[in-house]
Scaffold this active site. Structure first.
Site, PDB file in Angstrom:
ATOM      1  N   GLY A  10       1.149 -17.000  -3.468  1.00 47.60           N
ATOM      2  CA  GLY A  10      -0.165 -17.651  -3.407  1.00 47.60           C
ATOM      3  C   GLY A  10      -1.252 -16.754  -3.979  1.00 47.60           C
ATOM      4  O   GLY A  10      -2.024 -17.153  -4.865  1.00 47.60           O
ATOM      5  N   ASP A  69       9.434 -11.586   2.648  1.00 46.53           N
ATOM      6  CA  ASP A  69      10.492 -12.541   2.251  1.00 46.53           C
ATOM      7  C   ASP A  69      11.223 -12.154   0.970  1.00 46.53           C
ATOM      8  O   ASP A  69      12.270 -12.726   0.668  1.00 46.53           O
ATOM      9  CB  ASP A  69       9.889 -13.941   2.069  1.00 46.53           C
ATOM     10  CG  ASP A  69       9.444 -14.548   3.387  1.00 46.53           C
ATOM     11  OD1 ASP A  69       9.808 -14.005   4.441  1.00 46.53           O
ATOM     12  OD2 ASP A  69       8.733 -15.564   3.352  1.00 46.53           O
ATOM     13  N   MET A  83      12.543 -15.095   9.758  1.00 48.24           N
ATOM     14  CA  MET A  83      11.671 -15.645   8.721  1.00 48.24           C
ATOM     15  C   MET A  83      12.422 -15.697   7.398  1.00 48.24           C
ATOM     16  O   MET A  83      13.409 -14.980   7.201  1.00 48.24           O
ATOM     17  CB  MET A  83      10.409 -14.811   8.577  1.00 48.24           C
ATOM     18  CG  MET A  83       9.389 -15.124   9.652  1.00 48.24           C
ATOM     19  SD  MET A  83       7.825 -14.335   9.301  1.00 48.24           S
ATOM     20  CE  MET A  83       6.819 -15.038  10.593  1.00 48.24           C
ATOM     21  N   GLU A 112      14.750 -19.337   8.796  1.00 49.50           N
ATOM     22  CA  GLU A 112      13.936 -20.468   9.305  1.00 49.50           C
ATOM     23  C   GLU A 112      13.967 -21.677   8.369  1.00 49.50           C
ATOM     24  O   GLU A 112      13.819 -22.814   8.792  1.00 49.50           O
ATOM     25  CB  GLU A 112      12.488 -20.027   9.537  1.00 49.50           C
ATOM     26  CG  GLU A 112      11.792 -19.594   8.253  1.00 49.50           C
ATOM     27  CD  GLU A 112      10.355 -19.132   8.433  1.00 49.50           C
ATOM     28  OE1 GLU A 112       9.791 -19.287   9.516  1.00 49.50           O
ATOM     29  OE2 GLU A 112       9.816 -18.601   7.440  1.00 49.50           O
ATOM     30  N   ARG A 150      22.979 -18.747  22.957  1.00 51.67           N
ATOM     31  CA  ARG A 150      21.592 -18.335  23.199  1.00 51.67           C
ATOM     32  C   ARG A 150      20.896 -18.125  21.860  1.00 51.67           C
ATOM     33  O   ARG A 150      21.548 -17.838  20.854  1.00 51.67           O
ATOM     34  CB  ARG A 150      21.541 -17.004  23.976  1.00 51.67           C
ATOM     35  CG  ARG A 150      22.084 -17.094  25.381  1.00 51.67           C
ATOM     36  CD  ARG A 150      21.141 -17.856  26.303  1.00 51.67           C
ATOM     37  NE  ARG A 150      21.562 -17.787  27.680  1.00 51.67           N
ATOM     38  CZ  ARG A 150      22.438 -18.615  28.259  1.00 51.67           C
ATOM     39  NH1 ARG A 150      22.994 -19.580  27.535  1.00 51.67           N
ATOM     40  NH2 ARG A 150      22.758 -18.474  29.528  1.00 51.67           N
TER      41      ARG A 150
HETATM   42  O1  F6P Z   1       5.212 -13.641   5.156  1.00 51.74           O
HETATM   43  C1  F6P Z   1       5.957 -14.792   4.814  1.00 51.74           C
HETATM   44  C2  F6P Z   1       6.275 -15.530   6.038  1.00 51.74           C
HETATM   45  O2  F6P Z   1       6.774 -14.534   6.838  1.00 51.74           O
HETATM   46  C3  F6P Z   1       7.256 -16.683   5.979  1.00 51.74           C
HETATM   47  O3  F6P Z   1       8.603 -16.341   6.040  1.00 51.74           O
HETATM   48  C4  F6P Z   1       6.846 -17.496   7.176  1.00 51.74           C
HETATM   49  O4  F6P Z   1       7.237 -18.826   7.075  1.00 51.74           O
HETATM   50  C5  F6P Z   1       5.365 -17.357   7.127  1.00 51.74           C
HETATM   51  O5  F6P Z   1       5.102 -16.067   6.610  1.00 51.74           O
HETATM   52  C6  F6P Z   1       4.680 -17.582   8.436  1.00 51.74           C
HETATM   53  O6  F6P Z   1       3.359 -17.165   8.366  1.00 51.74           O
HETATM   54  P1  F6P Z   1       2.226 -17.532   9.410  1.00 51.74           P
HETATM   55  O7  F6P Z   1       2.864 -17.822  10.716  1.00 51.74           O
HETATM   56  O8  F6P Z   1       1.382 -16.313   9.435  1.00 51.74           O
HETATM   57  O9  F6P Z   1       1.522 -18.718   8.854  1.00 51.74           O
END
Ligand code: F6P
Length: 369
Positions: free
Chosen positions: A126, A149, A191, A244, A287
């Protein structure tokens, strides 16, 4: 021939990542060694767009003293935001509706008025897309690749990734003994929005038995078969890592909140779904552990710290050599410069033919396919 540089600004945007402060420190010291002044913009570009929010200054001078002793600290001394992209800034219209407005003109105007000659923009896809747009509008810009990431193209790695992988690996190491003691399935959600680098690298390093990543749609029956096979061999517990953004072959990604104007969708919940299904399919206790934002915290590893310092120093060198519209990148063993247009809007997913993935397969790890 552009004007000589005397004053530069730095901003950090998007989710934070360990190493941001090391980049800031390197930029400030390298720049001041060239006789340049450095300024920090608070919280992405909010320091310029909303000066009233910052009584102590939305843009403030970064002296050598201000960046003393920060290279090992997590977070960013500038603050950051992943809301409010100035290219599509959500603004309330007189009729109450929200519309996306391009506010980059205000940023360019600020740079002109304050006689700031260049910007070092530290961020992920971004922020680098914004940096690219600003450079096309005439601002001298150098980008620095950040994200835990590791999903940015044209760089061997982003800083922050190694720290996240090291922490996730340590968590997996700790979970083996409790999973084994209770003969359980332990599902660890990490993440990794659209790329599974953290899950893949930590999963292999931490000896997970199954790894589910966005690049490989999964079938839980395959994971359950792997768990049953382990049970039959007397290995009565299993560790399953899930990114995720991983999604079932016949289903959807797990979205917590849909994208809205000014904010990307929020992912999460896949770990719970996977654990419930595996419990049903195998009859074993399961779990879930969600590592979430813990992956973004803490001190950068020495690899990330050094990468961040190298990136910061290289960003200043790039500007001094007359470059603009580039991102500094790791092209082992050195740092190089890549045009921002080759990075902006592109994502680096895990290649399905990479040797790390093949290593996982050779070690018998199940990828759900
Ligand atoms: O930094 C990237 C990241 O960690 C992604 O993997 C994750 O989906 C996102 O940031 C979440 O960011 P936030 O909860 O700060 O919006």
């Amino acid at each position: 021939m552009s004007n000589p540089i005397r004053r530069i600004a730095i901003c950090t945007g998007g989710g934070d990542a360990p190493g941001l402060n090391a980049v800031i420190r390197a930029v400030v010291i390298a720049a001041s060694n060239l006789g340049w002044e450095c300024y920090g913009i608070r919280e992405g570009f909010n320091g310029i767009l909303f000066p009233e929010r910052y009584p102590e200054g939305g843009v403030f001078k970064l002296t050598r003293d201000r960046v003393k002793g920060i290279a090992h600290l997590g977070g960013t001394i500038l603050g950051t935001t992943n809301k409010g992209n100035p290219l599509q800034f959500p603004m309330k219209m007189p009729d109450g509706t929200i519309k996306e407005v391009d506010r980059t003109g205000e940023i360019l105007e600020f740079f002109g008025r304050k006689e700031l000659d260049a910007l070092v923009s530290i961020g992920g896809d971004g922020s680098l897309t914004i940096a690219h747009a600003l450079s096309k509008k005439g601002l001298r810009v150098v980008g620095v690749p950040k994200t835990i990431d590791n999903d940015l193209d044209k760089t061997y790695t982003t800083f922050g990734f190694d720290t996240a992988v090291a922490f996730a690996t340590e968590c997996l190491d700790r979970l083996h003994s409790t999973a084994e003691s209770h003969q359980r399935i332990m599902v660890v959600e990490m993440m990794g929005r659209y790329a599974g680098w953290i899950a893949l690298n930590s999963g292999i390093s931490g000896s997970a038995h199954a790894i589910l990543i966005p690049e490989i749609p999964f079938d839980l029956e395959k994971v359950a078969a792997k768990i049953r096979e382990r049970d039959n061999d007397g290995r009565m517990y299993s560790l399953v890592v899930v990114a995720e953004g991983a999604n079932p072959a016949h289903g959807q990604r797990s979205v917590l909140a849909q994208a809205e104007i000014g904010h990307a969708e929020r992912l999460g919940g896949i770990g719970e779904r996977v654990a419930n299904s595996l419990q049903e399919l195998t009859g074993k206790d399961a779990r879930v552990v969600v590592l979430g934002h813990l992956l973004r915290g803490g001190s950068p590893t020495s690899f990330d710290r050094l990468a961040a310092l190298r990136f910061g120093a290289a960003a200043v060198r790039a500007l001094d050599e007359g470059h603009s519209g580039v991102m500094v990148a790791l092209a082992l063993p050195n740092v190089n410069y890549v045009p921002l247009e080759e990075v902006a809007g592109r994502m680096k997913a895990v290649p399905l033919d990479c040797d790390t993935l093949q290593t996982g397969r050779d070690l018998g790890i199940c990828f759900g396919d």
